[in-house]
Each structure stands twice: as C-alpha cells, then as structure tokens.
Design a protein around this motif. Structure first.
Motif, PDB file in Angstrom:
ATOM      1  N   ALA A  44       0.849  -1.184   0.000  1.00  0.00           N
ATOM      2  CA  ALA A  44       0.000   0.000   0.000  1.00  0.00           C
ATOM      3  C   ALA A  44       0.889   1.239   0.000  1.00  0.00           C
ATOM      4  N   VAL A  45       0.562   2.182  -0.863  1.00  0.00           N
ATOM      5  CA  VAL A  45       1.363   3.406  -0.986  1.00  0.00           C
ATOM      6  C   VAL A  45       0.422   4.615  -0.919  1.00  0.00           C
ATOM      7  N   LYS A  46       0.778   5.564  -0.059  1.00  0.00           N
ATOM      8  CA  LYS A  46       0.086   6.853  -0.062  1.00  0.00           C
ATOM      9  C   LYS A  46       1.055   7.889  -0.596  1.00  0.00           C
ATOM     10  N   LEU A  47       0.643   8.588  -1.632  1.00  0.00           N
ATOM     11  CA  LEU A  47       1.544   9.502  -2.339  1.00  0.00           C
ATOM     12  C   LEU A  47       0.741  10.705  -2.822  1.00  0.00           C
ATOM     13  N   LEU A  48       1.214  11.902  -2.486  1.00  0.00           N
ATOM     14  CA  LEU A  48       0.535  13.144  -2.870  1.00  0.00           C
ATOM     15  C   LEU A  48      -0.936  13.123  -2.448  1.00  0.00           C
ATOM     16  N   GLY A  49      -1.194  12.546  -1.263  1.00  0.00           N
ATOM     17  CA  GLY A  49      -2.536  12.563  -0.699  1.00  0.00           C
ATOM     18  C   GLY A  49      -3.483  11.531  -1.267  1.00  0.00           C
ATOM     19  N   GLU A  50      -3.013  10.620  -2.131  1.00  0.00           N
ATOM     20  CA  GLU A  50      -3.877   9.616  -2.734  1.00  0.00           C
ATOM     21  C   GLU A  50      -3.383   8.218  -2.373  1.00  0.00           C
ATOM     22  N   ASN A  51      -4.316   7.254  -2.383  1.00  0.00           N
ATOM     23  CA  ASN A  51      -4.010   5.886  -1.972  1.00  0.00           C
ATOM     24  C   ASN A  51      -3.904   4.953  -3.165  1.00  0.00           C
ATOM     25  N   PHE A  52      -2.802   4.201  -3.206  1.00  0.00           N
ATOM     26  CA  PHE A  52      -2.512   3.299  -4.315  1.00  0.00           C
ATOM     27  C   PHE A  52      -2.074   1.943  -3.790  1.00  0.00           C
ATOM     28  N   VAL A  53      -2.042   0.973  -4.691  1.00  0.00           N
ATOM     29  CA  VAL A  53      -1.408  -0.299  -4.409  1.00  0.00           C
ATOM     30  C   VAL A  53      -0.307  -0.506  -5.450  1.00  0.00           C
ATOM     31  N   LEU A  54       0.878  -0.818  -4.963  1.00  0.00           N
ATOM     32  CA  LEU A  54       2.040  -1.055  -5.809  1.00  0.00           C
ATOM     33  C   LEU A  54       2.355  -2.547  -5.748  1.00  0.00           C
ATOM     34  N   LEU A  65      -1.813   0.903  -9.074  1.00  0.00           N
ATOM     35  CA  LEU A  65      -3.233   1.095  -9.324  1.00  0.00           C
ATOM     36  C   LEU A  65      -3.867   1.857  -8.177  1.00  0.00           C
ATOM     37  N   ASP A  66      -5.011   2.502  -8.448  1.00  0.00           N
ATOM     38  CA  ASP A  66      -5.813   3.022  -7.346  1.00  0.00           C
ATOM     39  C   ASP A  66      -6.122   1.862  -6.409  1.00  0.00           C
ATOM     40  N   ARG A  67      -6.141   2.157  -5.116  1.00  0.00           N
ATOM     41  CA  ARG A  67      -6.163   1.085  -4.119  1.00  0.00           C
ATOM     42  C   ARG A  67      -7.547   0.435  -3.950  1.00  0.00           C
ATOM     43  N   ASP A  68      -8.617   1.150  -4.266  1.00  0.00           N
ATOM     44  CA  ASP A  68      -9.965   0.610  -4.060  1.00  0.00           C
ATOM     45  C   ASP A  68     -10.411  -0.175  -5.286  1.00  0.00           C
ATOM     46  N   GLY A  73     -15.128  -1.608  -3.987  1.00  0.00           N
ATOM     47  CA  GLY A  73     -14.298  -0.701  -3.191  1.00  0.00           C
ATOM     48  C   GLY A  73     -13.431  -1.348  -2.148  1.00  0.00           C
ATOM     49  N   ALA A  74     -13.281  -2.674  -2.167  1.00  0.00           N
ATOM     50  CA  ALA A  74     -12.413  -3.343  -1.193  1.00  0.00           C
ATOM     51  C   ALA A  74     -10.944  -3.003  -1.463  1.00  0.00           C
ATOM     52  N   ASP A  75     -10.112  -3.274  -0.482  1.00  0.00           N
ATOM     53  CA  ASP A  75      -8.708  -2.853  -0.500  1.00  0.00           C
ATOM     54  C   ASP A  75      -7.850  -3.831  -1.305  1.00  0.00           C
ATOM     55  N   LEU A  76      -7.358  -3.375  -2.452  1.00  0.00           N
ATOM     56  CA  LEU A  76      -6.533  -4.224  -3.312  1.00  0.00           C
ATOM     57  C   LEU A  76      -5.157  -4.520  -2.717  1.00  0.00           C
ATOM     58  N   ALA A  77      -4.736  -3.753  -1.696  1.00  0.00           N
ATOM     59  CA  ALA A  77      -3.426  -4.013  -1.084  1.00  0.00           C
ATOM     60  C   ALA A  77      -3.406  -5.343  -0.333  1.00  0.00           C
ATOM     61  N   TRP A 132       9.757   4.578  -9.152  1.00  0.00           N
ATOM     62  CA  TRP A 132       9.228   5.908  -9.421  1.00  0.00           C
ATOM     63  C   TRP A 132       7.864   5.798 -10.101  1.00  0.00           C
ATOM     64  N   ALA A 133       6.941   6.638  -9.683  1.00  0.00           N
ATOM     65  CA  ALA A 133       5.596   6.646 -10.266  1.00  0.00           C
ATOM     66  C   ALA A 133       5.302   8.017 -10.859  1.00  0.00           C
ATOM     67  N   TYR A 134       4.531   8.003 -11.944  1.00  0.00           N
ATOM     68  CA  TYR A 134       4.099   9.258 -12.559  1.00  0.00           C
ATOM     69  C   TYR A 134       2.588   9.345 -12.430  1.00  0.00           C
ATOM     70  N   LEU A 135       2.115  10.342 -11.684  1.00  0.00           N
ATOM     71  CA  LEU A 135       0.689  10.483 -11.398  1.00  0.00           C
ATOM     72  C   LEU A 135       0.007  11.522 -12.269  1.00  0.00           C
ATOM     73  N   GLY A 136       0.758  12.141 -13.177  1.00  0.00           N
ATOM     74  CA  GLY A 136       0.216  13.234 -13.979  1.00  0.00           C
ATOM     75  C   GLY A 136      -0.502  12.767 -15.235  1.00  0.00           C
ATOM     76  N   GLU A 137      -0.956  13.749 -15.993  1.00  0.00           N
ATOM     77  CA  GLU A 137      -1.637  13.478 -17.259  1.00  0.00           C
ATOM     78  C   GLU A 137      -0.615  13.407 -18.392  1.00  0.00           C
ATOM     79  N   GLY A 138      -0.959  12.686 -19.442  1.00  0.00           N
ATOM     80  CA  GLY A 138      -0.119  12.671 -20.644  1.00  0.00           C
ATOM     81  C   GLY A 138       1.185  11.931 -20.437  1.00  0.00           C
TER      82      GLY A 138
END
Length: 452
Positions: A44-54, A65-68, A73-77, A132-138
């Motif tokens: 489980a990773v929290k980065l820039l205020g958002e929750n992800f699963v790595l 991926l988004d964690r939910d 909406g269960a926790d993918l982590a 390293w993760a890229y959370l931006g657009e494009g």
C-alpha cells in the motif's frame, strides 16, 4: 511576511491544489526496490494525498493502481498475485499492471463485464534503487542524466525515512547552509577515518580538518545563491584565514530534491516526497565516485535508527528524540545523539504539521529559502496557466542536465571560484565509472577537461 493564503499555495499537494498539480508533472519516488524485493511484493502506498497499491507481478512487471477495487471498493493491497495480475480477495476480480480487468470469476461464464472494467493505473519505473511513479496526465517527462542515475548500481545505495510534517519544511532544511553550524554541532572531533556512511563526520577535501571543527568554529558563512537550469546552486563560504576558505557547494534540484556532498568521495541526492499535507518521506540515493558502495554497511547503519516496514525513526516525538541534557551540555548541540537525521527531524517536526510561515522572520542567511519559494510560486503559476515547469524534460534536454557539481573542501581564499570546480572535475575524471562532467564546468576549467 507571508499570508496564510500564500503558505497554503506552496504547501498543499492534493489533486486539486495548485502545488499538487505541479508535483504531478514529475516522477515521484513511490517505494524502495528493496520493499518489494523480499516477502510479499504488494505494498500500500500513499503519495501526494492519494491511496494506491504497488505490486510486482509474476513476470517481474511493476504496477501501480488506485487502491480501491472498482467492483465494491475493497482494498486491493490485501489482494493475491496470480494468473498474471493482482486479484481482489473479496470477489476474485483480477487486474493486470495496466489496470485492465482480466477476470470476474463470480459472473456467468459468458459474461463480458470485465472487458469494460479498467482500474486507473500509473507508469512505474525502477531507477537508482527506487520505484518511481508518474501520477500526472499525458506522457511523463524524461529523467535527467544526473550522477545518481548515471552511476552503475554497485556505486549507489538508496534508503528512505518518514518525517511527520509537511514536505516543504523538510526540504527547506537542505537548502539552509547556516543551520549546520548549530543543529549539527559536535563539541569533540572524532577520527575521520571512521566516518564512512556518516554525514558531517569526515574531513574536507584538501585538508585534514574535520567537518565537525569547520562547522563548530566558523558559524557565519557567506552564502551565494545562483539560478541554474535545474533549480538553484548554493555556495557557502567559511573563511578559515586570509589564505584558506572552506567551500561547500550544494544544489536544489527542482521541485523537491537537493544534492549535497556527503564526503570527498560520495554525494547524496535526496527527495522530499509528500505522503499527504502533513507527512513526507525523504528518499536518498548515495552515489560513490571511488569504490563500490558497501550497501550492507550503509543499510545496517541506517536500520539502527529506522524501523521497518514504515521506515520510522526510533527517535521521535514520543520519546523526545532521545534528548539527554547531559549530552547537550558536553557532547552535542541538541543532546539528541550523533545522527544528524534525528536533528533535522526534530527541527522540522517541531515547527508543526504545516509550518505557520505568517509568523517567521527571515534573515540574510535564509536567502536560498527565499529564492526557492519565489521559484516554487513561479512554477506553480506556470503550470496553472498550462505551461511546462522547470525540469519537465524531453529526451534531448534530459541529456544536458548532468552532475550537478557538489564539493566540500578547503581551498584558497582568493581563487575559490575555480577551486571548487577543479575538485569536482578531478573527482569525476578519477571515477571508475563514466561520471559526466557538466558542460558549465567543462567551459570554466578547460585545462582539466581538454582530453574530452
């Protein structure tokens, strides 16, 4: 004096916040490679205020991926790695590293539901011992060809640590050359030959004088700040006498990193990565220009202080950072032990979760902090207007961002301007790997780079 609105602008990093939009235009450290290398490769990773699963799938491919789970909406982590992806433990839905749903096993055999389900995913790359993760657009930017990425793996070591405060005050410690003479003051000098892996404990280049003595006895540095193509260069000068001056060259790598000398043979590139508005991790890559890094020793040194799995300091608010009044009277300025990471953590966490900059009074020694905040506001506005910020690089421009040069040495009081460049270039030329000489230095000390 800064207003509350101005302070919020440069500290808040949520998806809709202006500084958050800026941060999402850069690759962000999401985890150490080591964190997924052993045991269960899901985190489980929290980065820039958002929750992800790595995760790392069975073929070795990384996914973020988004964690939910998009089903209920269960926790993918807490999912399972199988059949080429990450399977939710609730109903068995399976997702690959791109977020594509591969299976919805509880549905009828002929169901096409999964074809239309895709979880939001983000690019992940491995570089310098960090994921390293890229959370931006494009399309994400290219990585600059700085030393910690150019060096072979055996010449680098990566680590991290949790700090319980806003990312900006953690970063600003690293661009404040004056504080080291006080916060990191040691009353006695040690044998510098035992300084491997420790900051501010070795000797300066071209001198037997320990850094502890330099910082303790010369506490009013002259600080020069220069704007560069990657951010800021800081030069702190401590005059020893009419003939000799201690020169320390460090860099702010935009948006949230700095590059500093650790010893005559090693540098630290360190990012201050927002977990959310009130927590951050420092991620550091230590780069050697001499022998391969003793990774086991470096890791063991740091695990004396940092507890896994959160990389939380054993000395923290709950135990007053190990404060000992007798030690403060006789050994160290803070009374908080010999590890300067503890000193820094106390300083920035003591400011509060988000420092109230409406109450601060800055002096001339804070000139780098003042210029960095100005630069940060400028780049936030640029992104808000649809522009590309500083160090958002394409492949061609990434090759031109090299180095950056750092050094820590005692040179001539008259002539220090070229002395520090010569020290840095000589170190690069003597490295067993192809450490690039930045073009700016090659122009200014051509007698050392003529062979290129």
């Amino acid at each position: 004096m800064m207003s509350q609105e101005q302070n919020d602008l440069i500290t808040r990093i949520g998806p809709k916040a202006p500084a958050g939009k800026l941060m999402r235009m850069y690759w962000q450290p999401a985890a150490l490679v080591d964190e997924l290398a052993e045991g269960r490769p899901i985190k489980a990773v929290k980065l820039l205020g958002e929750n992800f699963v790595l995760f790392k799938d069975e073929t070795g491919r990384y996914g973020l991926l988004d964690r939910d789970c998009p089903h209920r909406g269960a926790d993918l982590a807490f999912g399972r790695l199988e059949n080429g992806g990450l399977r939710c433990a609730f109903h068995g839905w399976l997702f690959d590293a791109t977020g594509q749903c591969l299976e919805t096993p509880a549905e009828p055999v002929n169901s096409s539901l999964c074809k239309n389900i895709k979880q939001r995913s983000y690019p992940v790359v491995e570089k310098g011992g960090i994921l390293w993760a890229y959370l931006g657009e494009g399309e994400p930017p290219a990585f600059p060809e700085i030393d910690c990425f150019a060096a072979p793996d055996e010449y680098t070591f990566a680590f991290k640590g949790l700090i319980e405060c806003n990312w900006l005050q953690a970063l600003e410690v690293g661009i404040d050359p004056a504080h080291a003479s006080f916060l990191h003051r040691f009353f006695e000098d040690e044998d510098t030959s035992a300084a491997y892996g420790k900051q501010f404990r070795g000797a300066s280049a071209d001198s037997e004088m320990p850094m502890t003595k330099v910082l303790r006895e010369y506490d009013r540095p002259i600080i020069n700040v220069e704007h560069t193509e990657y951010g800021l260069r800081l030069i702190a000068l401590r005059e020893i006498d009419e003939q000799r001056t201690h020169v320390r060259v460090t860099n702010q790598l935009f948006p949230h990193a700095f590059v500093i000398p650790m010893s005559t043979e090693m540098t630290i590139t360190q990012w201050h990565v927002p977990v959310d508005d009130v927590n951050c991790y420092w991620y550091a890559i230590f780069t050697s220009y001499a022998a391969p890094v003793d990774k086991a020793k470096m890791r063991a040194q740091r695990l004396e202080l940092y507890e896994l799995p959160e990389y939380r300091s054993r000395k923290n608010k709950s135990n007053d950072y190990g404060f000992d009044p007798h030690e403060q009277a006789t050994e160290t300025y803070t009374g908080m032990g010999a590890d300067i990471n503890v000193h820094d953590q106390w300083a920035v966490e003591s400011m509060g979760a988000i420092q109230d900059r409406t109450r601060e009074h800055l002096g001339q020694s804070d000139k780098a902090i003042i210029q960095y905040r100005r630069l940060l506001r400028q780049e936030i506005e640029k992104v808000a207007s649809g522009g590309k910020p500083l160090l958002f690089l394409d492949a061609a421009s990434a090759r031109s961002i090299q180095g950056p040069a750092t050094m820590d040495g005692i040179g001539p009081t008259k002539g220090w301007e070229t002395y520090w460049m010569e020290v840095d270039v000589k170190r690069r030329r003597g490295a067993p790997w192809a450490a690039p000489v930045p073009a700016e230095l090659a122009k200014k000390v051509p007698h050392l780079t003529a062979a290129e």
